[in-house]
Each structure stands twice: as C-alpha cells, then as structure tokens.
Write an enzyme that holds these catalytic residues in place. Structure first.
Site, mmCIF file in Angstrom:
data_model
loop_
_atom_site.group_PDB
_atom_site.id
_atom_site.type_symbol
_atom_site.label_atom_id
_atom_site.label_comp_id
_atom_site.label_asym_id
_atom_site.label_seq_id
_atom_site.Cartn_x
_atom_site.Cartn_y
_atom_site.Cartn_z
ATOM 1 N N VAL A 44 1.475 0.883 -0.108
ATOM 2 C CA VAL A 44 1.302 0.940 1.347
ATOM 3 C C VAL A 44 1.687 2.317 1.868
ATOM 4 O O VAL A 44 0.993 2.906 2.710
ATOM 5 C CB VAL A 44 2.127 -0.163 2.045
ATOM 6 C CG1 VAL A 44 2.017 -0.027 3.568
ATOM 7 C CG2 VAL A 44 1.660 -1.548 1.618
ATOM 8 N N CYS A 45 2.781 2.859 1.358
ATOM 9 C CA CYS A 45 3.243 4.176 1.800
ATOM 10 C C CYS A 45 2.220 5.267 1.505
ATOM 11 O O CYS A 45 2.039 6.195 2.299
ATOM 12 C CB CYS A 45 4.570 4.525 1.134
ATOM 13 S SG CYS A 45 5.898 3.369 1.529
ATOM 14 N N THR A 46 1.546 5.170 0.373
ATOM 15 C CA THR A 46 0.536 6.165 0.027
ATOM 16 C C THR A 46 -0.598 6.151 1.050
ATOM 17 O O THR A 46 -1.080 7.208 1.481
ATOM 18 C CB THR A 46 -0.010 5.907 -1.383
ATOM 19 O OG1 THR A 46 1.081 5.988 -2.320
ATOM 20 C CG2 THR A 46 -1.084 6.912 -1.759
#
Length: 217
Positions: A44-46
């Site tokens: 998700v962070c990517t």
C-alpha cells in the site's frame, strides 16, 4: 499530548535520502506535507508514494514541499524509490526521513510512548505510523489525517484540502462540503450581507448563517 490544529510542529534534525535536514529550516517559507509510513517495501505504501510522485507538479504549483517518513534506513529508502518510480512512472524527487529510532514518530504522536522496534520487525510493529500533516509556512499544523494500514490514502483529497486551506487563508472564507477550486465558498458569519455583496458582487443566502459566494478572479 497529540498535535492540535494551529500547534507549532516539532522541530527536529533527521537523516533522509537527500541528506541531513533541520525540519523548520527545510520548510522555509513554503507549505509542507509530511506523510508517514510503517515500513519500506510494503504494497500500500508503494502505491501511495507513487501517487505523491505523480503529483509533483501540483505540489510545486502550490509552493508546497512534500516529505515522506518511514522507520527504515536511508539505504533502504534509496532502494525502495526504484520500485516507487517504476510503479508510478514518475520520479520520486522528495526526501524520505529515516526514522529508525522513532524520534519523529513520537514527536508527532504517531506511536505510543513505549513503542519500540524489535529485531526482524514487521509493518505491524509500527502500524500507527500512518499519518498526513499539512503544515503552513508559519510552521503550524493546519490539517491532520490518520489512516489504517489497509486503506490507501487519497492524495487527490490531500491536494483538495491543501487548496482549501490556502484559499481560506488568502480570501478569509470557508469551504463547503466537497468543495473544489472554482466552486462557491462560504462567507464568514462575521461579514455582513452588505459587505459580502460589496466584496463578491452577489451572495446566495441559503440561511441567515449559510451564505455562499463566488470568488472574483
């Protein structure tokens, strides 16, 4: 105590993949957005870092600097940016803070005071490091958002909120629900009908306390 709207943000010195920064000096005369993540190389962070990278021209047009934060180190940040840029097809030109000791996360009250990072840590160990702070040039918190790990942030909404904050400060108005640039704004209750008409040319008086107007220009 957690940071509140209009609190001065903590000043700190930190290592980033762009070198050492002193936060207030780094902000300078710009607006700033600090967005934090629990760990590098997470799915998700990517996607979120990619979304920020794709909006680089929009941040610049609004005199706004963006800076990420993750609990991993500088070298990991540099390697992770390769994945981010590949995913987003955009350069991730913003710095990422290496908050390995949680000093910044604790200063911004993103984690419990007794939080620690065990060896072999997973994103769950720093799960609450998932926040967005919009900061004005006077170094004050103007907006804060906290998200769980499993819901990606909508950076179009962060951009919309930034537009609202900057417009409110510049024009001394408020924004209705779902406002975007060009929509009618709300006239402050402290302004009389006469003064509002003189300023805006016309007002839409929905209720005595709810009056809308279109900004000139």
């Amino acid at each position: 105590m957690s940071l509140r709207i209009n609190d001065i943000v903590p000043n700190f010195t930190a290592e980033t993949d762009h070198g050492t920064i002193q936060f207030h000096d780094w902000i300078g005369d710009s607006w700033a957005i600090l967005f934090s993540h629990p760990k590098d190389f997470t799915p998700v962070c990517t996607t979120e870092f990619g979304a920020v990278a794709q909006l680089s021209d929009e941040w610049a047009a609004r005199n706004t600097k963006v800076i990420g934060l993750s609990v991993d180190g500088v070298e990991e940040h540099k390697k992770w940016k390769g994945d981010i840029e590949s995913y987003a097809s955009a350069k991730a030109g913003f710095p990422i803070i290496a908050d390995e000791g949680l000093a910044v996360s604790k200063a911004f009250d993103m984690l419990p005071a007794d939080a620690y990072l065990p060896d072999g840590r997973t994103p769950a160990d720093s799960a609450t490091v998932r926040a967005v702070f919009i900061i004005s040039p006077d170094k004050k918190v103007k907006l804060a958002m906290i998200y769980p790990m499993n819901v990606g942030r909508n950076f179009a909404e962060v951009l919309r909120a930034l537009d609202g904050l900057q417009t409110a400060e510049r024009e001394n108005v408020a924004m209705p629900a779902n406002w975007t640039v060009g929509d009618d704004v709300i006239v402050p209750t402290s302004v009389s009908d006469e003064d509002a008409i003189a300023k805006y040319g016309a007002i839409d008086k929905v209720f005595p306390y709810l009056r809308k107007a279109k900004l000139k220009g």
